[in-house]
Design a protein around this motif. Structure first.
Motif, PDB file in Angstrom:
ATOM      1  N   PHE A  13      80.861   4.577 131.881  1.00  0.00           N
ATOM      2  CA  PHE A  13      79.537   3.986 132.061  1.00  0.00           C
ATOM      3  C   PHE A  13      79.197   3.959 133.553  1.00  0.00           C
ATOM      4  N   ASP A  14      77.920   3.939 133.843  1.00  0.00           N
ATOM      5  CA  ASP A  14      77.441   3.816 135.228  1.00  0.00           C
ATOM      6  C   ASP A  14      77.361   2.341 135.588  1.00  0.00           C
ATOM      7  N   LEU A  15      77.931   1.987 136.735  1.00  0.00           N
ATOM      8  CA  LEU A  15      78.016   0.577 137.113  1.00  0.00           C
ATOM      9  C   LEU A  15      76.627  -0.031 137.312  1.00  0.00           C
ATOM     10  N   GLY A  16      75.710   0.699 137.935  1.00  0.00           N
ATOM     11  CA  GLY A  16      74.373   0.168 138.170  1.00  0.00           C
ATOM     12  C   GLY A  16      73.617  -0.044 136.867  1.00  0.00           C
ATOM     13  N   ALA A  37      76.191   5.388 143.947  1.00  0.00           N
ATOM     14  CA  ALA A  37      76.381   5.426 142.496  1.00  0.00           C
ATOM     15  C   ALA A  37      77.857   5.539 142.145  1.00  0.00           C
ATOM     16  N   VAL A  38      78.319   4.691 141.182  1.00  0.00           N
ATOM     17  CA  VAL A  38      79.721   4.636 140.787  1.00  0.00           C
ATOM     18  C   VAL A  38      79.801   4.746 139.274  1.00  0.00           C
ATOM     19  N   THR A  39      80.684   5.596 138.800  1.00  0.00           N
ATOM     20  CA  THR A  39      80.950   5.762 137.372  1.00  0.00           C
ATOM     21  C   THR A  39      82.332   5.211 137.074  1.00  0.00           C
ATOM     22  N   ALA A  40      82.418   4.329 136.083  1.00  0.00           N
ATOM     23  CA  ALA A  40      83.687   3.700 135.707  1.00  0.00           C
ATOM     24  C   ALA A  40      84.243   4.380 134.477  1.00  0.00           C
ATOM     25  N   HIS A  41      85.574   4.549 134.451  1.00  0.00           N
ATOM     26  CA  HIS A  41      86.280   5.149 133.329  1.00  0.00           C
ATOM     27  C   HIS A  41      87.298   4.143 132.824  1.00  0.00           C
ATOM     28  N   ALA A  42      87.305   3.915 131.521  1.00  0.00           N
ATOM     29  CA  ALA A  42      88.209   2.935 130.957  1.00  0.00           C
ATOM     30  C   ALA A  42      89.641   3.383 131.119  1.00  0.00           C
ATOM     31  N   ARG A  43      90.569   2.423 131.283  1.00  0.00           N
ATOM     32  CA  ARG A  43      91.999   2.740 131.457  1.00  0.00           C
ATOM     33  C   ARG A  43      92.619   3.029 130.095  1.00  0.00           C
ATOM     34  N   LYS A  44      93.378   4.106 130.041  1.00  0.00           N
ATOM     35  CA  LYS A  44      94.060   4.469 128.800  1.00  0.00           C
ATOM     36  C   LYS A  44      95.280   3.567 128.599  1.00  0.00           C
ATOM     37  N   ASP A  45      95.545   3.229 127.374  1.00  0.00           N
ATOM     38  CA  ASP A  45      96.702   2.356 127.063  1.00  0.00           C
ATOM     39  C   ASP A  45      98.016   3.028 127.407  1.00  0.00           C
ATOM     40  N   SER A  46      98.055   4.387 127.260  1.00  0.00           N
ATOM     41  CA  SER A  46      99.293   5.110 127.562  1.00  0.00           C
ATOM     42  C   SER A  46      99.637   5.090 129.042  1.00  0.00           C
TER      43      SER A  46
END
Length: 487
Positions: free
Chosen positions: A421-424, A477-486
């Motif tokens: 998702f985009d942080l803004g 502009a910053v795009t966040a990526h979810a952390r993988k459980d692995s």
């Protein structure tokens, strides 16, 4: 008896020839020293800046060498102007002092006396009617003052009054003859002769005050008596420095005669009047200038002595206030070590050996410095804070509204946004309760738990405070990526 008198006279002559005055006149470069000092210093220029003096002496040497005196090593020193002036200070012909923020040279009493003896003004000492009359009048006045018989003193005063009455009567009747120009010229030369001794007298008084100041400081730093006694005595001497020397007492008496500004003004007016008389044309230009500067010479002499008195009082009072025997001894020992080091260095170096300047202060070389008496680091990471299972309760809802980020609401909100998702854009779509400025920081912290990547362009968001006021923020502009459980 004859041998004893001869020996005493010889010893007096030896002592006289050891003084800087006769050393100047009988030195190897005496003609150059006398000519240079007489050109640099005058009645209207009693002090010369150190830098200017070095340049002027150097120019005099260059001019004389250019005139053909270059090979005359017996009469011209083979040195620079600075080296020559430093030597003159060393042998006692020049003195250094600070005037304002400038370091200046001043003739010492010995140098002034030597210039008087050399007498480069052309008005050499000779017997004249005016000079003899001055001597006889001085002797007569001394004898009258020392006479203890009132009858003889009364007869002498009446005779002086009768002579004055006769002169008054002659002037009133018009029978008095004008004084011849030759006699006026002799009296003017006598006045010049008397005035030439003033600079040496004033300088001698100032130097005696400076010598007394050095003696006071030296005795105070020795700390041979109780501190209270030293303070009382030298504070008194600092306040009454003029009465502490024989020369100072004599000057104090003279100051009462010439220290009146009206008397100096009257003297100046009289001298200007004399220069307009016909007999003044018989004086050369140097003598006329010297006659005109008598009043100024007196003013400068008085100023020199008073300046020395104020400076001595200030230095003595300052030394008394900051007197610290232990520190003074340390300073003395340090100066002695420095002087001894310089002497040892000069014995192993030739005069032409270059000296490497000290461009920076040396740094102490320390082999090892102990860092700590023990290891202050903890044995491990601190234990995690225990979770109570519920949020902190606030007694006032407004206090929480102005508090930190709503982490629980933000984490739940981010979990619904997906893996990327985009942080803004995410902040703009959040609920109003989580769109405060601090919640923007909380959202960035939560997004940072995963991975962040920079996007293109600038994100601009609008945050709303609890009181309804808005504030806009702009960031890359910053795009966040979810952390993988692995991971």
């Amino acid at each position: 008896m004859t041998g004893t008198r001869a020996e005493a006279a010889y010893l007096r002559a030896l002592a006289a020839f050891k003084t800087p005055t006769l050393d100047l006149l009988h030195g190897r470069y005496a003609p150059f020293v006398v000519s240079a000092l007489s050109l640099m210093f005058s009645a209207d220029r009693p002090t010369v800046a150190v830098a200017d003096a070095h340049v002027e002496v150097g120019e005099m040497l260059d001019q004389l060498r250019a005139e053909g005196y270059e090979d005359d090593r017996r009469r011209l020193p083979a040195a620079s102007g600075r080296e020559v002036c430093r030597y003159w200070v060393k042998v006692g012909w020049l003195g250094q002092q600070i005037e304002g923020e400038t370091e200046v040279y001043r003739l010492t009493a010995h140098a002034v006396r030597a210039l008087e003896i050399a007498d480069l003004t052309g008005g050499g000492s000779r017997v004249s009617n005016s000079r003899v009359r001055t001597l006889l009048e001085a002797v007569e006045r001394l004898a009258g003052n020392a006479d203890g018989d009132p009858a003889r003193r009364l007869r002498r005063l009446k005779a002086e009054r009768d002579a004055l009455d006769a002169q008054i009567a002659a002037l009133e009747s018009g029978a008095a003859d004008p004084v011849p120009d030759d006699e006026l010229l002799e009296e003017a030369e006598n006045v010049l002769h008397l005035s030439r001794g003033l600079p040496a007298d004033f300088t001698r008084v100032a130097e005696s005050i400076k010598a007394m100041q050095r003696d006071v400081i030296r005795d105070l730093r020795r700390d041979e008596r109780p501190t209270g006694e030293v303070l009382r005595e030298y504070l008194l001497r600092g306040q009454q420095v003029m009465q502490s020397t024989r020369e100072g007492q004599a000057f104090a008496g003279a100051l009462r005669l010439i220290g009146d500004p009206e008397r100096i003004d009257a003297l100046t007016a009289q001298l200007h009047g004399l220069l307009s008389r016909p007999f003044a044309e018989m004086l050369d230009a140097t003598q006329r200038t010297e006659l005109d500067m008598i009043g100024r010479r007196m003013e400068l002499g008085v100023q020199e002595v008073l300046t020395a008195q104020r400076r001595a009082s200030h230095v003595i009072a300052g030394q008394v206030r900051t007197h610290d025997p232990a520190r003074d001894r340390q300073v003395d020992e340090l100066l002695r070590d420095v002087i001894a080091g310089l002497q040892a260095w000069t014995h192993t170096r030739a005069p032409e050996t270059p000296v490497e300047p000290l461009r920076r202060l040396p740094v102490a070389h320390i082999g090892h410095l102990r860092q700590s008496l023990g290891d202050i680091r903890p044995p491990g990471a601190p234990a995690a804070l225990a979770s109570q299972g519920q949020d902190v309760e606030f007694l006032d809802a407004d206090t929480r509204a102005w508090g930190g980020p709503h982490y629980a609401e933000l984490e739940a909100y981010v979990a619904r946004l997906g893996d990327t998702f985009d942080l803004g854009e995410a902040f703009e779509g959040a609920a109003d309760i989580t769109r405060r400025p601090v919640d923007l920081l909380g959202l960035l912290e939560i997004a940072h738990r995963g991975a962040l990547s920079s996007g293109e362009g600038i994100s601009i968001v609008e945050a709303v405070r609890p009181d309804g006021t808005a504030r806009r923020f702009a960031f890359e502009a910053v795009t966040a990526h979810a952390r993988k459980d692995s991971e």
